[in-house]
Design a protein around this motif. Structure first.
Motif, PDB file in Angstrom:
ATOM      1  N   HIS A 170       0.815  -1.207   0.000  1.00 42.98           N
ATOM      2  CA  HIS A 170       0.000   0.000   0.000  1.00 42.98           C
ATOM      3  C   HIS A 170       0.858   1.271   0.000  1.00 42.98           C
ATOM      4  CE1 HIS A 170       0.968  -1.112   4.088  1.00 42.98           C
ATOM      5  NE2 HIS A 170       0.688   0.108   4.490  1.00 42.98           N
ATOM      6  N   LEU A 171       2.165   1.121   0.228  1.00 45.23           N
ATOM      7  CA  LEU A 171       3.087   2.254   0.259  1.00 45.23           C
ATOM      8  C   LEU A 171       4.141   2.173  -0.851  1.00 45.23           C
ATOM      9  CD1 LEU A 171       3.649   2.320   4.126  1.00 45.23           C
ATOM     10  CD2 LEU A 171       2.200   3.860   2.781  1.00 45.23           C
ATOM     11  N   ARG A 172       3.863   1.375  -1.859  1.00 50.33           N
ATOM     12  CA  ARG A 172       4.843   1.107  -2.919  1.00 50.33           C
ATOM     13  C   ARG A 172       5.385   2.379  -3.573  1.00 50.33           C
ATOM     14  NH1 ARG A 172       5.433  -3.752  -6.575  1.00 50.33           N
ATOM     15  NH2 ARG A 172       4.434  -4.597  -4.745  1.00 50.33           N
ATOM     16  N   ASP A 173       4.523   3.333  -3.875  1.00 49.38           N
ATOM     17  CA  ASP A 173       4.985   4.567  -4.526  1.00 49.38           C
ATOM     18  C   ASP A 173       5.905   5.357  -3.605  1.00 49.38           C
ATOM     19  OD1 ASP A 173       3.543   3.938  -6.784  1.00 49.38           O
ATOM     20  OD2 ASP A 173       1.838   5.215  -6.263  1.00 49.38           O
ATOM     21  N   ARG A 174       5.552   5.430  -2.333  1.00 44.68           N
ATOM     22  CA  ARG A 174       6.381   6.168  -1.378  1.00 44.68           C
ATOM     23  C   ARG A 174       7.718   5.446  -1.178  1.00 44.68           C
ATOM     24  NH1 ARG A 174       5.212  10.455   0.620  1.00 44.68           N
ATOM     25  NH2 ARG A 174       2.977  10.209   0.417  1.00 44.68           N
ATOM     26  N   VAL A 175       7.675   4.095  -1.135  1.00 47.38           N
ATOM     27  CA  VAL A 175       8.919   3.315  -1.023  1.00 47.38           C
ATOM     28  C   VAL A 175       9.818   3.626  -2.213  1.00 47.38           C
ATOM     29  CG1 VAL A 175       9.888   0.975  -1.102  1.00 47.38           C
ATOM     30  CG2 VAL A 175       7.931   1.454   0.387  1.00 47.38           C
ATOM     31  N   ALA A 176       9.252   3.645  -3.410  1.00 47.73           N
ATOM     32  CA  ALA A 176      10.036   3.909  -4.623  1.00 47.73           C
ATOM     33  C   ALA A 176      10.681   5.294  -4.562  1.00 47.73           C
ATOM     34  CB  ALA A 176       9.159   3.788  -5.858  1.00 47.73           C
ATOM     35  N   CYS A 177       9.907   6.277  -4.123  1.00 49.01           N
ATOM     36  CA  CYS A 177      10.416   7.649  -4.053  1.00 49.01           C
ATOM     37  C   CYS A 177      11.557   7.756  -3.032  1.00 49.01           C
ATOM     38  CB  CYS A 177       9.268   8.579  -3.688  1.00 49.01           C
ATOM     39  SG  CYS A 177       9.728  10.309  -3.669  1.00 49.01           S
ATOM     40  N   LEU A 178      11.339   7.231  -1.842  1.00 44.74           N
ATOM     41  CA  LEU A 178      12.369   7.291  -0.810  1.00 44.74           C
ATOM     42  C   LEU A 178      13.599   6.475  -1.194  1.00 44.74           C
ATOM     43  CD1 LEU A 178      10.611   7.165   2.673  1.00 44.74           C
ATOM     44  CD2 LEU A 178      12.220   8.862   1.848  1.00 44.74           C
ATOM     45  N   PHE A 179      13.380   5.310  -1.775  1.00 49.30           N
ATOM     46  CA  PHE A 179      14.500   4.457  -2.170  1.00 49.30           C
ATOM     47  C   PHE A 179      15.402   5.187  -3.169  1.00 49.30           C
ATOM     48  CE2 PHE A 179      16.723   0.989  -4.248  1.00 49.30           C
ATOM     49  CZ  PHE A 179      17.015   0.140  -3.195  1.00 49.30           C
ATOM     50  N   GLU A 180      14.777   5.943  -4.035  1.00 49.64           N
ATOM     51  CA  GLU A 180      15.530   6.660  -5.068  1.00 49.64           C
ATOM     52  C   GLU A 180      16.328   7.830  -4.500  1.00 49.64           C
ATOM     53  OE1 GLU A 180      14.313   9.570  -8.654  1.00 49.64           O
ATOM     54  OE2 GLU A 180      13.415   7.564  -8.719  1.00 49.64           O
ATOM     55  N   ARG A 181      15.768   8.538  -3.508  1.00 52.94           N
ATOM     56  CA  ARG A 181      16.403   9.787  -3.091  1.00 52.94           C
ATOM     57  C   ARG A 181      16.997   9.810  -1.691  1.00 52.94           C
ATOM     58  NH1 ARG A 181      12.572  12.455   0.007  1.00 52.94           N
ATOM     59  NH2 ARG A 181      10.422  11.968  -0.489  1.00 52.94           N
ATOM     60  N   ASN A 182      16.820   8.742  -0.911  1.00 54.29           N
ATOM     61  CA  ASN A 182      17.297   8.774   0.475  1.00 54.29           C
ATOM     62  C   ASN A 182      18.248   7.605   0.728  1.00 54.29           C
ATOM     63  OD1 ASN A 182      17.399   8.284   3.367  1.00 54.29           O
ATOM     64  ND2 ASN A 182      15.776   9.814   3.541  1.00 54.29           N
ATOM     65  N   GLU A 183      19.515   7.916   0.865  1.00 53.73           N
ATOM     66  CA  GLU A 183      20.535   6.877   1.036  1.00 53.73           C
ATOM     67  C   GLU A 183      20.326   6.067   2.318  1.00 53.73           C
ATOM     68  OE1 GLU A 183      25.380   6.321   1.276  1.00 53.73           O
ATOM     69  OE2 GLU A 183      24.557   8.296   0.824  1.00 53.73           O
ATOM     70  N   ILE A 184      19.938   6.706   3.399  1.00 54.19           N
ATOM     71  CA  ILE A 184      19.728   5.988   4.663  1.00 54.19           C
ATOM     72  C   ILE A 184      18.562   5.012   4.527  1.00 54.19           C
ATOM     73  CG2 ILE A 184      19.094   6.234   7.101  1.00 54.19           C
ATOM     74  CD1 ILE A 184      20.601   8.933   7.031  1.00 54.19           C
ATOM     75  N   PHE A 185      17.475   5.437   3.880  1.00 56.92           N
ATOM     76  CA  PHE A 185      16.340   4.541   3.653  1.00 56.92           C
ATOM     77  C   PHE A 185      16.770   3.357   2.786  1.00 56.92           C
ATOM     78  CE2 PHE A 185      12.554   3.139   1.339  1.00 56.92           C
ATOM     79  CZ  PHE A 185      11.692   2.893   2.402  1.00 56.92           C
ATOM     80  N   ARG A 186      17.558   3.636   1.769  1.00 61.00           N
ATOM     81  CA  ARG A 186      18.061   2.573   0.879  1.00 61.00           C
ATOM     82  C   ARG A 186      18.903   1.565   1.669  1.00 61.00           C
ATOM     83  NH1 ARG A 186      19.015   5.921  -2.929  1.00 61.00           N
ATOM     84  NH2 ARG A 186      21.124   6.459  -2.282  1.00 61.00           N
ATOM     85  N   GLU A 187      19.763   2.063   2.564  1.00 59.46           N
ATOM     86  CA  GLU A 187      20.573   1.169   3.398  1.00 59.46           C
ATOM     87  C   GLU A 187      19.702   0.343   4.343  1.00 59.46           C
ATOM     88  OE1 GLU A 187      23.410   3.755   5.249  1.00 59.46           O
ATOM     89  OE2 GLU A 187      24.574   4.000   3.405  1.00 59.46           O
ATOM     90  N   LEU A 188      18.643   0.950   4.881  1.00 58.53           N
ATOM     91  CA  LEU A 188      17.709   0.198   5.730  1.00 58.53           C
ATOM     92  C   LEU A 188      17.035  -0.920   4.933  1.00 58.53           C
ATOM     93  CD1 LEU A 188      15.873   2.888   7.874  1.00 58.53           C
ATOM     94  CD2 LEU A 188      17.175   0.935   8.718  1.00 58.53           C
TER      95      LEU A 188
END
Length: 82
Positions: A14-32
């Motif tokens: 249900h949060l796929r779009d937000r995950v995609a956006c954060l994954f693309e622009r936030n290095e800490i989120f990507r590392e998590l």
């Protein structure tokens, strides 16, 4: 689509779009996301019972909580920008 991104997107569809956006622009989120994928893979290799499995399960829940915190914070920030 990388394995960490795919796994987190499947966990929170249900949060796929937000995950995609954060994954693309936030290095800490990507590392998590990468940590979550590593933990989930390790958990899948553990026997059905045992202390190590319990520890990986607890870590997985902590990582999910932290991921959701980032997603919530991003949603709040987006709401304030409107």
């Amino acid at each position: 689509m990388t394995p960490p991104f795919r796994l987190v997107s499947e966990q929170f569809p249900h949060l796929r779009d937000r995950v995609a956006c954060l994954f693309e622009r936030n290095e800490i989120f990507r590392e998590l996301c990468e940590d979550y994928e590593t933990c989930t893979s390790a958990l899948a290799r553990q026997p059905a019972s045992g202390a190590l499995r319990h520890e990986y399960s607890a870590l997985q829940l902590r990582l999910e909580t932290e991921l959701l915190g980032y997603l919530h914070e991003d949603a709040e920030t987006a709401a304030h920008r409107k």
